[in-house]
Write an enzyme that holds these catalytic residues in place. Structure first.
Site, PDB file in Angstrom:
ATOM      1  N   LYS A  65       0.074   6.493  -0.910  1.00  0.00           N
ATOM      2  CA  LYS A  65       1.876   6.368  -1.381  1.00  0.00           C
ATOM      3  C   LYS A  65       2.415   7.822   0.216  1.00  0.00           C
ATOM      4  CE  LYS A  65       2.561   3.490  -2.195  1.00  0.00           C
ATOM      5  NZ  LYS A  65       2.716   2.124  -2.305  1.00  0.00           N
ATOM      6  N   TRP A  70       4.676   3.735   7.284  1.00  0.00           N
ATOM      7  CA  TRP A  70       5.177   4.298   8.602  1.00  0.00           C
ATOM      8  C   TRP A  70       4.486   4.888   9.380  1.00  0.00           C
ATOM      9  CZ3 TRP A  70       8.384   9.519   7.668  1.00  0.00           C
ATOM     10  CH2 TRP A  70       9.091   9.035   8.545  1.00  0.00           C
ATOM     11  N   HIS A 131      -7.732   5.466   3.358  1.00  0.00           N
ATOM     12  CA  HIS A 131      -7.307   6.268   2.082  1.00  0.00           C
ATOM     13  C   HIS A 131      -8.681   7.074   2.109  1.00  0.00           C
ATOM     14  CE1 HIS A 131      -3.726   4.667   1.902  1.00  0.00           C
ATOM     15  NE2 HIS A 131      -3.979   3.146   1.427  1.00  0.00           N
ATOM     16  N   ARG A 153       1.622  14.489   1.644  1.00  0.00           N
ATOM     17  CA  ARG A 153       3.531  14.967   1.283  1.00  0.00           C
ATOM     18  C   ARG A 153       2.733  15.280  -0.387  1.00  0.00           C
ATOM     19  NH1 ARG A 153       6.201   8.447  -1.036  1.00  0.00           N
ATOM     20  NH2 ARG A 153       8.542  10.144  -0.698  1.00  0.00           N
TER      21      ARG A 153
END
Ligand code: A3P
Length: 322
Positions: A65, A70, A131, A153
């Site tokens: 996430k 993107w 990941h 993030r």
């Protein structure tokens, strides 16, 4: 030796039964310091041995996430722009009909036709997603010359995004309360967690080998996506030429890969991604809001402070600050 072999679990099922386990917000087992989905170990563990990094590979690594979809879209558009340079104008770019998660295969998610053996057969240069924490990737990632982009993030937004994602995968039901899930997240018990360990491994590698490991932040990409696209192109050793700059190619790529554009496409709004192992994920689940700071709409100020305190403590002295 045969004694060692005897001590090796015979199957992933046997291995799982020997590992520390946690239930609750998602079911996880702890393997080499990371909390992993037990049903996916058979895809995760072999990556270290079977993925053979090449000097011209580009690996897009993210915690869940953090903007994987993107980044995949941007990296795909940047690296294939020679092939599709007319496509922007003609509106027939592959990203208009192929989900970014399918456009770039994932090392440990074995979509039919995108298993590790298929990935090994791909022609160079390869664009790959993962990941996995750095320590679960082959050591050759550091020596082969391949490039790694890591996107992180702000943890509060990661949690909120993950919470919605897990809920979405369960058809809207979520048996664990938000605050219980948050408590586990702060303990490090989330898929591929602890998140801070995931961040730190790549952060340290980016400091040690900045020419091969690029560390990016979602918030900075949102603040200035054109700059991020130029940075990525430079890092991939395919910087935009003056002619491309003059034609506005970086801006075109930003527009093509924007949340508004991608989330509105039929190919990203309907249907499922087959992730192998009887797991399907709705294609639209990867697009929720695409905003910075949405945590404020879901967590109390106290919850926010708790996450901040945990990350401040765990990242202390690393130079990585949120
Ligand atoms: P939110 O849930 O906060 O909206 P991942 O791709 O790693 O699973 O990350 C998903 C997050 O990235 C979601 O965050 C999603 O909305 C956001 N996202 C997806 N596509 C995006 C885009 N093109 N631009 C910005 N954010 C995007």
């Amino acid at each position: 030796t045969s004694a060692d072999e005897a001590a090796q679990p015979k199957s992933y099922g046997d291995l799982v039964s020997t590992l520390p386990a946690r239930g609750g917000w998602v079911s996880l087992v702890q393997y080499q310091n990371y909390w992993l989905n037990p049903g996916r170990l058979q895809n995760i563990i072999p990556v270290k041995e079977l993925y053979k990094p090449r000097a011209d590979d580009i690996v897009l690594a993210t915690y869940l996430k953090c903007g994987t979809t993107w980044l995949k879209a941007l990296a795909f558009a940047i690296t294939t722009r020679g092939r599709h340079h007319q496509a922007f104008a003609a509106a027939d770019h592959p990203l208009l009909t192929v989900h970014p998660q399918e456009a770039v295969p994932h090392l440990e998610v074995h979509t039919p036709g995108q298993g590790l053996a298929d990935i090994e057969r791909l022609p160079s240069p390869r664009l790959l997603g993962t990941h996995l924490p750095l320590s679960l990737l082959p050591p050759a990632v550091a020596t082969s010359g391949c490039r790694v982009v890591y996107l992180c993030r702000q943890p509060k937004d990661v949690f909120v995004s993950l919470w919605h994602f897990v809920k979405g995968m369960r058809g809207g039901r979520s048996p664990v309360e938000l605050d219980a899930a948050l408590a586990m997240f702060c303990e490090g018990v989330s898929p591929f967690g602890p998140v801070w360990e995931h961040y730190l491994e790549y952060w340290k590698e980016s400091l040690a080998r900045p020419e091969r490991v690029l560390f990016l932040r979602y918030e900075e990409m949102v603040a200035d996506p054109v700059r991020a696209v130029r940075t990525l192109a430079g890092f991939f050793a395919v910087p935009f030429t003056d002619e491309e700059e003059g034609r506005g190619v970086p801006e075109e790529i930003v527009r093509l890969c924007s949340f508004e554009m991608l989330s509105g496409l039929e190919s990203n709004r309907t249907g499922d991604l087959d992730c192998g192992d009887n797991t399907v994920i709705g294609k639209s689940t990867f697009f929720r809001k695409g905003k910075v700071g949405d945590w404020e709409n879901h967590l109390t100020k106290e919850m926010g402070k708790k996450v901040d305190a945990v990350f401040e403590d765990k990242l202390q002295g690393s130079g990585l600050v949120f």
